[in-house]
Write an enzyme that holds these catalytic residues in place. Structure first.
Site, PDB file in Angstrom:
ATOM      1  N   GLY A 304      -2.899   8.888   4.463  1.00 31.18           N
ATOM      2  CA  GLY A 304      -1.721   8.321   5.125  1.00 31.18           C
ATOM      3  C   GLY A 304      -0.732   9.409   5.452  1.00 31.18           C
ATOM      4  N   GLY A 309       5.831  13.375   6.110  1.00 29.77           N
ATOM      5  CA  GLY A 309       4.823  14.128   5.376  1.00 29.77           C
ATOM      6  C   GLY A 309       3.481  13.433   5.388  1.00 29.77           C
ATOM      7  N   ASP A 420      14.769   1.895   2.690  1.00 29.92           N
ATOM      8  CA  ASP A 420      13.761   1.900   3.755  1.00 29.92           C
ATOM      9  C   ASP A 420      12.711   0.824   3.481  1.00 29.92           C
ATOM     10  OD1 ASP A 420      12.680   2.686   6.149  1.00 29.92           O
ATOM     11  OD2 ASP A 420      11.565   4.381   5.325  1.00 29.92           O
TER      12      ASP A 420
END
Length: 556
Positions: A304, A309, A420
């Site tokens: 992922g 990053g 988030d």
């Protein structure tokens, strides 16, 4: 045909005069001309012109050394001897040769019948009385007939052995070691008759002819007796060199890792987690263990990633883990990051991804989490086809996420605001149990503060508008984002790229239809068939409350 001609006797005789002869020449040559001369042409096309040759009057030594530079057609200018008949291809003052382009050659020969020697010029345009003669060393001629004999072709002027340069000007022959650009010696240059030597400076070894080729000598932990020959020492150096270099490289790597550990406030983290001995021994993970767990960050291990990053899958202490490698961390945020790691290390909730540890031996710290195997809620919702997660699974997942956020806001040792919350940060395991993840943007908030002004972070479509406009972060900012996730669960539409026909967002369009009693126009048809007891209406109403414009109007 290309021929080499040498220039000799007359020239050598002239330059054997005192050096005052050259300085008395007319003042007209450039740096390559006689001493004190100026404004002489130093090149024609790709050919360099040095004294005793020249184009302008006063720039050449005498008859036969004057040249002409002219263009033929549209090409570059070409160089010619004298009045421009014989083309010059190359001039070497050092070797006393001129290479010309000539179509015919006529040599000096002896007439036996008349008992006289006839001198004939060779190559149309060459001065009959010199100073040129055919160079025997650079041309190959085949002579056929009787009475063939060698011809004495005069003398040429050359620098003495061990010197190089232009022998036709005073001081033109110089020590080779005085011109490093000519011999490329990056060590100690030693001049010898006919050649020169180049050695590394004392205390260094290697290749002195390569820039940076001489390296410092390292003391080997061996006692070598005075009687041991130089060849033995060289053998020991050759055998021990790779080992020494490897040790030096490892020492540099360890030094760099200690530097990063200090810059990333590893000592502070050690102090923070030392209060909890249960986690203190396992929270700080070495880079060596991380590299081993990921096969040295093999790209095949990437599972992922995004703008912040990449995430690698690895095996650490027989446990499957997810290792997050961020791209950028602002140095001023390192203190906050370390405190967050310390706080998150104590978070223990079944619906929050467990932080197992971190590595501070890299420029950007690495985070190690438990590995969740079944992807993200986003991926499960937005698959191709009409059927996605069942309504029961969606309802249960929404409750699990609410429990996780409630725990972070009010039950952790210090309140933590995620900042988030979105479907791609909600992971699902094999049993489809929700795990809130990615606390890279999270903030812990002291108990005595109801809100903190911060740089805005989050994802478009899920971001609390009041937080966006004011920068004031509260627990209600996470509540707004959770309400957007509820809308996403109900509609299977993507909040970050949805736009209604009138230009509205997914949330605004959803609430408008809810008020108008037209939810059926936007809700996923699959869950309308599966729901019981008007659950969709209740969840839709809750989503509308969570996404109220004012934070104080939203539920906890």
């Amino acid at each position: 045909m290309g021929f080499f001609v040498a220039f000799g006797a007359a020239v050598a005789t002239l330059l054997m005069l005192p050096s005052s002869f050259a300085s008395a020449a007319p003042a007209a040559a450039a740096a390559t001309g006689p001493a004190g001369s100026i404004n002489c042409t130093t090149g024609c096309g790709s050919i360099s012109i040095q004294y005793p040759f020249g184009i302008e009057p006063g720039c050449y030594h005498g008859p036969g050394f004057n040249l002409t530079c002219a263009s033929r057609g549209h090409g570059p200018p070409e160089l010619f001897l004298g009045d421009g008949t014989v083309q010059v291809l190359e001039i070497s003052v050092e070797h006393s040769t001129v290479r010309i382009n000539s179509t015919s050659v006529q040599l000096l020969y002896h007439d036996n019948n008349s008992s006289r020697t006839t001198s004939r010029t060779w190559g149309v345009g060459i001065p009959e009385r010199g100073p040129y003669f055919l160079s025997e060393s650079t041309n190959i001629l085949e002579a056929i007939g009787c009475n063939i004999q060698g011809v004495q072709d005069g003398y040429s002027c050359r620098c003495s052995k061990g010197y190089e340069g232009n022998p036709y000007v005073p001081g033109g022959c110089q020590d080779e070691c005085e011109h490093p650009e000519a011999h490329s010696c990056y060590g100690i240059c030693q001049n010898f008759p006919g050649s020169f030597g180049c050695l590394c400076h004392d205390g260094t070894y290697g290749d002195p002819f390569t820039k940076g080729g001489c390296n410092k000598k390292f003391v080997i932990g061996l006692s070598v007796g005075l009687g041991v020959g130089g060849s033995t020492s060289l053998l020991l150096l050759a055998l021990g060199g790779p080992f020494i270099m490897r040790k030096i490289k490892l020492r540099k790597v360890k030094k760099m890792r200690r530097k990063f550990f200090k810059e990333n406030h590893g000592l502070l983290l050690q102090q923070l987690i030392s209060r909890n001995t249960d986690i203190g021994h396992r929270m700080i993970i070495t880079l060596r263990d991380i590299e081993k767990a990921t096969d040295n960050f093999d790209r095949a291990r990437i599972v992922g990633g995004g703008g912040h990053g990449v995430v690698f899958k690895g095996i650490l202490d027989l446990q499957v883990v997810a290792i997050k490698k961020s791209k950028i961390v602002v140095q001023r945020e390192i203190n906050e990051f370390i405190n967050e790691v310390a706080v998150l290390s104590q978070v223990n909730h079944r619906n929050v991804v467990k932080l197992l540890g971190c590595c501070l031996e890299t420029k950007v710290p690495l985070l190690v989490y438990e590995f969740i195997s079944n992807g993200t809620l986003y991926n499960h919702l937005h698959i191709e086809g009409p059927v996605s997660l069942s309504w029961d699974d969606r309802l249960r997942i929404s409750m699990e996420v609410a429990k996780a956020l409630s725990y972070l806001h009010s039950s952790a040792s210090m309140p933590i605001f995620h900042r988030d919350v979105k479907s791609s940060n909600i992971l699902l395991n094999d049993a489809l149990t929700a795990k809130v993840s990615d606390f890279g943007a999270s903030r812990y908030i002291p108990m005595d503060q109801t809100g903190v002004v911060t740089a805005v972070q989050g994802t478009f479509g899920y971001l609390d508008p009041m937080y966006y406009y004011t920068g004031r972060l509260t627990d209600k900012s996470d509540v707004f984002s959770f309400g957007v996730v509820l809308v996403e669960l109900l509609t299977r539409k993507k909040p970050n790229d949805y736009q209604s026909v009138d230009g509205g967002s997914l949330v605004s369009h959803f609430i408008s239809l809810l008020i108008e009693g037209k939810l059926v126009d936007i809700v996923d048809p699959q869950i309308l068939e599966e729901e019981e007891d008007k659950e969709v209406q209740e969840v839709a109403t809750l989503a509308a409350l969570c996404t109220k414009l004012k934070g104080e109007d939203r539920p906890t």
